[in-house]
Design a protein around this motif. Structure first.
Motif, PDB file in Angstrom:
ATOM      1  N   PRO A 227       2.872  10.158  -1.179  1.00 14.27           N
ATOM      2  CA  PRO A 227       2.255   8.340  -0.664  1.00 14.27           C
ATOM      3  C   PRO A 227       2.537   7.555   0.551  1.00 14.27           C
ATOM      4  O   PRO A 227       1.778   6.543   0.988  1.00 14.27           O
ATOM      5  N   GLY A 228       2.750   8.959   1.467  1.00 10.72           N
ATOM      6  CA  GLY A 228       2.864   8.052   3.203  1.00 10.72           C
ATOM      7  C   GLY A 228       3.941   9.108   3.773  1.00 10.72           C
ATOM      8  O   GLY A 228       3.645  10.504   3.728  1.00 10.72           O
ATOM      9  N   LEU A 229       4.758   8.887   4.458  1.00 12.86           N
ATOM     10  CA  LEU A 229       5.312   8.956   5.654  1.00 12.86           C
ATOM     11  C   LEU A 229       6.900   9.725   4.636  1.00 12.86           C
ATOM     12  O   LEU A 229       6.622   9.173   3.437  1.00 12.86           O
ATOM     13  N   GLY A 230       7.594  11.051   5.327  1.00  9.92           N
ATOM     14  CA  GLY A 230       8.984  11.420   4.488  1.00  9.92           C
ATOM     15  C   GLY A 230       7.915  12.691   4.307  1.00  9.92           C
ATOM     16  O   GLY A 230       7.335  13.521   4.678  1.00  9.92           O
ATOM     17  N   GLU A 231       9.642  13.493   3.913  1.00  7.89           N
ATOM     18  CA  GLU A 231       9.461  14.754   3.554  1.00  7.89           C
ATOM     19  C   GLU A 231       8.543  14.948   1.835  1.00  7.89           C
ATOM     20  O   GLU A 231       9.991  14.452   1.158  1.00  7.89           O
TER      21      GLU A 231
END
Length: 250
Positions: A227-231
């Motif tokens: 859904p976007g940034l992050g792991e």
């Protein structure tokens, strides 16, 4: 049998290979828990995208620090593709290449090196020579690293072996993502092959990455996306010719 592949959207610690190995092992185990057969990390995942550090951080394919990941790939039966700066042999042109290292189930490491450099990368890296497809049972997986996939000729060449998946480890910024993701979806439609993108989930090398790792089914339909940034793990499954997927936060 189903084919289960995944993109590992991770955040690399700049230049900290030991810390990044620990995170790779964590993500690998999480993917194995979901029965993933092929896991692909982003470009230069082991070091971060750090051209100015590449000379000092470059490794050989038999670097002993890879042993824990090699052993986990064997133990779990999950072929794993990690990104690292690689010391190129004299026969193949001395210098540092951008490599996708394939941890095979027999404990060996196969090498794919990035063929097309992004403008400016020639200051730290030399062009590579590609590599052979990864085999997952009877499925062929064609590899690409970042700028490789921006060259239609690279995807055209990969399509000649009729791969099940064209797997790309990348550094794609928020500004570049719309065009590059559309290009990857186009390859899935044009060549009737699934396309997997593993992108960084946070900033690296001064670049603001987009995250949004994804998988497109043959024909171009997106079946899973972070859904976007992050792991995240972005997992896609082919079962009886039908693709489905999901993104799982790590």
């Amino acid at each position: 049998m189903p084919l289960i592949v995944a993109a590992a959207q991770t955040i690399s610690v700049a230049g900290d290979v030991p810390a990044n190995i620990v995170n790779h092992l964590r993500v690998m185990q999480a993917a194995a828990n979901h029965c993933v057969q092929l896991l692909v990390f982003p470009e230069l995942s082991l070091t971060g995208y750090e051209p100015t550090l590449a000379h000092d951080l470059a490794i050989l394919a038999d670097d002993p620090r890879l042993a824990p990941m090699r052993e986990l790939a064997q133990k779990t039966g999950m072929r794993t593709v990690i990104g690292a700066p690689l010391k190129m042999s004299v026969e193949k042109g001395a210098g540092i290449g951008i490599a996708a290292l394939v941890l095979q189930l027999d404990g060996t490491v196969s090498v794919y090196t990035k063929q097309h450099l992004h403008p400016g990368e020639e200051k730290a890296f030399v062009p590579g020579f590609g590599g052979t497809p990864v085999l997952v049972d009877d499925a062929k997986i064609a590899l690409a690293v970042c700028a490789d996939a921006t060259h239609a000729s690279h995807a055209d060449h990969a399509a000649q072996i009729q791969p099940a998946v064209y797997a790309v480890g990348s550094v794609i910024t928020t500004g570049s993502y719309p065009a590059e993701s559309a290009q990857l979806a186009g390859y899935a439609a044009q060549h009737n092959m699934a396309v997997l993108l593993a992108n960084h989930g946070g900033p690296t090398g001064g670049w603001s990455c987009a995250g949004c790792s994804a998988v497109w089914a043959p024909g171009g339909e997106q079946v899973a996306v972070a859904p976007g940034l992050g792991e995240f793990l972005v997992i896609a499954t082919r079962n009886d010719g039908i693709w489905s997927g999901e993104a799982i936060a790590l």
